[in-house]
Design an enzyme around this catalytic site. Sequence first.
Site, PDB file in Angstrom:
ATOM      1  N   PRO A 214       0.830  -1.211   0.000  1.00 15.49           N
ATOM      2  CA  PRO A 214       0.000   0.000   0.000  1.00 15.49           C
ATOM      3  C   PRO A 214       0.865   1.263   0.000  1.00 15.49           C
ATOM      4  O   PRO A 214       1.862   1.328   0.710  1.00 15.49           O
ATOM      5  CB  PRO A 214      -0.790  -0.105   1.313  1.00 15.49           C
ATOM      6  CG  PRO A 214       0.049  -0.972   2.204  1.00 15.49           C
ATOM      7  CD  PRO A 214       0.842  -1.893   1.317  1.00 15.49           C
ATOM      8  N   GLY A 215       0.492   2.223  -0.814  1.00 16.09           N
ATOM      9  CA  GLY A 215       1.184   3.516  -0.827  1.00 16.09           C
ATOM     10  C   GLY A 215       0.193   4.584  -0.412  1.00 16.09           C
ATOM     11  O   GLY A 215       0.133   5.010   0.741  1.00 16.09           O
ATOM     12  N   ARG A 216      -0.656   4.948  -1.382  1.00 16.95           N
ATOM     13  CA  ARG A 216      -1.657   5.989  -1.163  1.00 16.95           C
ATOM     14  C   ARG A 216      -2.492   5.761   0.098  1.00 16.95           C
ATOM     15  O   ARG A 216      -2.743   6.694   0.860  1.00 16.95           O
ATOM     16  CB  ARG A 216      -2.598   6.004  -2.380  1.00 16.95           C
ATOM     17  CG  ARG A 216      -3.639   7.106  -2.369  1.00 16.95           C
ATOM     18  CD  ARG A 216      -4.699   6.848  -3.452  1.00 16.95           C
ATOM     19  NE  ARG A 216      -4.118   6.446  -4.721  1.00 16.95           N
ATOM     20  CZ  ARG A 216      -3.722   7.287  -5.671  1.00 16.95           C
ATOM     21  NH1 ARG A 216      -3.869   8.570  -5.494  1.00 16.95           N
ATOM     22  NH2 ARG A 216      -3.195   6.832  -6.790  1.00 16.95           N
TER      23      ARG A 216
ATOM     24  N   CYS B 111       1.574  29.918 -13.711  1.00 20.89           N
ATOM     25  CA  CYS B 111       1.175  30.537 -14.975  1.00 20.89           C
ATOM     26  C   CYS B 111       0.701  29.501 -15.980  1.00 20.89           C
ATOM     27  O   CYS B 111       1.387  29.185 -16.962  1.00 20.89           O
ATOM     28  CB  CYS B 111       2.329  31.349 -15.531  1.00 20.89           C
ATOM     29  SG  CYS B 111       2.744  32.685 -14.413  1.00 20.89           S
TER      30      CYS B 111
ATOM     31  N   TYR C 220       1.294  11.351  -3.321  1.00 22.02           N
ATOM     32  CA  TYR C 220       1.585  11.905  -4.650  1.00 22.02           C
ATOM     33  C   TYR C 220       1.399  13.424  -4.696  1.00 22.02           C
ATOM     34  O   TYR C 220       1.014  13.972  -5.719  1.00 22.02           O
ATOM     35  CB  TYR C 220       0.755  11.186  -5.728  1.00 22.02           C
ATOM     36  CG  TYR C 220       0.928   9.682  -5.672  1.00 22.02           C
ATOM     37  CD1 TYR C 220       2.103   9.094  -6.141  1.00 22.02           C
ATOM     38  CD2 TYR C 220      -0.048   8.861  -5.097  1.00 22.02           C
ATOM     39  CE1 TYR C 220       2.293   7.720  -6.045  1.00 22.02           C
ATOM     40  CE2 TYR C 220       0.142   7.486  -5.001  1.00 22.02           C
ATOM     41  CZ  TYR C 220       1.309   6.927  -5.475  1.00 22.02           C
ATOM     42  OH  TYR C 220       1.492   5.566  -5.375  1.00 22.02           O
TER      43      TYR C 220
HETATM   44  C1  LIG Z   1       2.613   2.546  -7.144  1.00 23.86           C
HETATM   45  C2  LIG Z   1       2.792   1.159  -6.709  1.00 23.86           C
HETATM   46  C3  LIG Z   1       2.209   0.732  -5.514  1.00 23.86           C
HETATM   47  C4  LIG Z   1       1.348   1.609  -4.646  1.00 23.86           C
HETATM   48  O1  LIG Z   1       0.242   2.110  -5.268  1.00 23.86           O
HETATM   49  P1  LIG Z   1      -0.807   2.965  -4.387  1.00 23.86           P
HETATM   50  O2  LIG Z   1      -1.887   3.292  -5.352  1.00 23.86           O
HETATM   51  O3  LIG Z   1      -0.078   4.184  -3.928  1.00 23.86           O
HETATM   52  O4  LIG Z   1      -1.228   2.106  -3.261  1.00 23.86           O
HETATM   53  C5  LIG Z   1       2.452  -0.569  -5.114  1.00 23.86           C
HETATM   54  N1  LIG Z   1       3.216  -1.411  -5.846  1.00 23.86           N
HETATM   55  C6  LIG Z   1       3.797  -1.030  -7.004  1.00 23.86           C
HETATM   56  C7  LIG Z   1       4.619  -1.986  -7.749  1.00 23.86           C
HETATM   57  C8  LIG Z   1       3.604   0.262  -7.474  1.00 23.86           C
HETATM   58  O5  LIG Z   1       4.180   0.640  -8.628  1.00 23.86           O
END
Ligand SMILES: *Cc1c(COP(=O)(O)O)cnc(C)c1O
Length: 441
Positions: free
Chosen positions: A293-295, A364, A393
Amino acid sequence: MMNEQLTADNLNDAGHLQIGGVDALTLAHQFDTPLYVYDINKVRDQIQRFKHVFEQRHVHYGISYASKAFSSIGIYQVMAQEGIHTDVVSGGELQTAINAGFPMAKVAFHGNNKSREELEMAVKHDVGLIIVDNFHEIDLLNKVLQEQQTHCKVVIRITPGIAAHTNSYIATGQVDSKFGFDLQSGQADRALQIILQSERMEVFGVHAHIGSQVFDGRGFNAAARKLVDVAAHWKAQYGYEVSSINVGGGFGIQYSSLQSPMAPEDFVDGIITAMEEEVQKTGINMPAIWIEPGRSLVGPAGYTLYTVGSRKDIPGGYEPFISVDGGMGDNIRPALYQAEYETVYARDPQAPATERVRIAGKYCESGDVLAMHQPLPKTHPGDILAMLDTGAYGYAMASNYNRNPRPAVVFAENGEARLVIRRETPADVSRLDLNYLAVKM
Ligand SMILES: *Cc1c(COP(=O)(O)O)cnc(C)c1O
């Protein structure tokens, strides 16, 4: 009425917005705007929610924070405290993790075109996993390992033939991706064979990532089954059994009250069930389940504070433009892909809205509009607005367009605010420039 994205914790006794127990107006005053603020307890809670499901279901697991969503020394330190792994996708992210003191054994290095220098750096620092993506990389990595006389663990990234979009997924076609080894044509099998023959690489598992900002679990479940089938095929064909299956990230978050993504625990619950069923069917041993998980870990925890400046009213029923001191340089997502956010009036998030406005940035570009149709009370120059859910992001994609300095980042937790990334100054913006007129030495 208060914005749905906020909770009672977001209001202090004065009725102001508070973040991590700190008054948003105080933050704006103390650190200036635009300012990114993270409610760090929210990050910790989200991690615990993911962990909890795996633990309740008694499966082996790995959670690896996809740090491209927000990479900084401070956030790697929070992830380390919470005991999870992290993904990096460049030498710069890896260096940031090193500077943070993040345990290298818990770093996974991703990317479809890692350079030799990046692989050398990763191997030198003994990163835990390298997610191999293509044959060129396997070749380079073998050479680097040979030179450094060492070994590494790899995960094989495949293109699963499943692409998830926000509200749907496609399980046919979709092999046309720049990432990973193709299954159909036998690329993935060939990659496995090459790596099994290498004395310097050990295969830890198989990986797929199907998309981002995904709202329902079907795509993940289909990917999980597909990955188990690949693992079963590898066991039958090559006698090799994977220790882990990584279903990637992309768990969607709610940016506006009109969106309704699944809760993190429901995504994970579905993935575990799909995987257990397919494991039963194929008779392989249950591998550890990894997610990235990132987002979903950092997005909802982030807020951007802006100061209101100019206003433009246009006769003829057009929505007014309220301009703020930031814009596409600190949040490119609205201009890049029409991403939507909600914004509140920090002094009184419960104040009734009296108009709908467009929140314009200061860059701009006519396209530099951060939000359309935003209901707000009447605002005045100097008022503070808080854009919600900007933690993923945002800073990660920030630029110096128009040579605007990038904002500072503050972590707020239990009533305390700490600066974790300094604000750039106008001088910083030209720090890499060299004087063309300088006398040649
Ligand atoms: C971007 C990415 C993630 C995370 O995606 P989210 O939408 O931020 O959760 C996980 N694994 C890989 C390989 C990615 O490129």
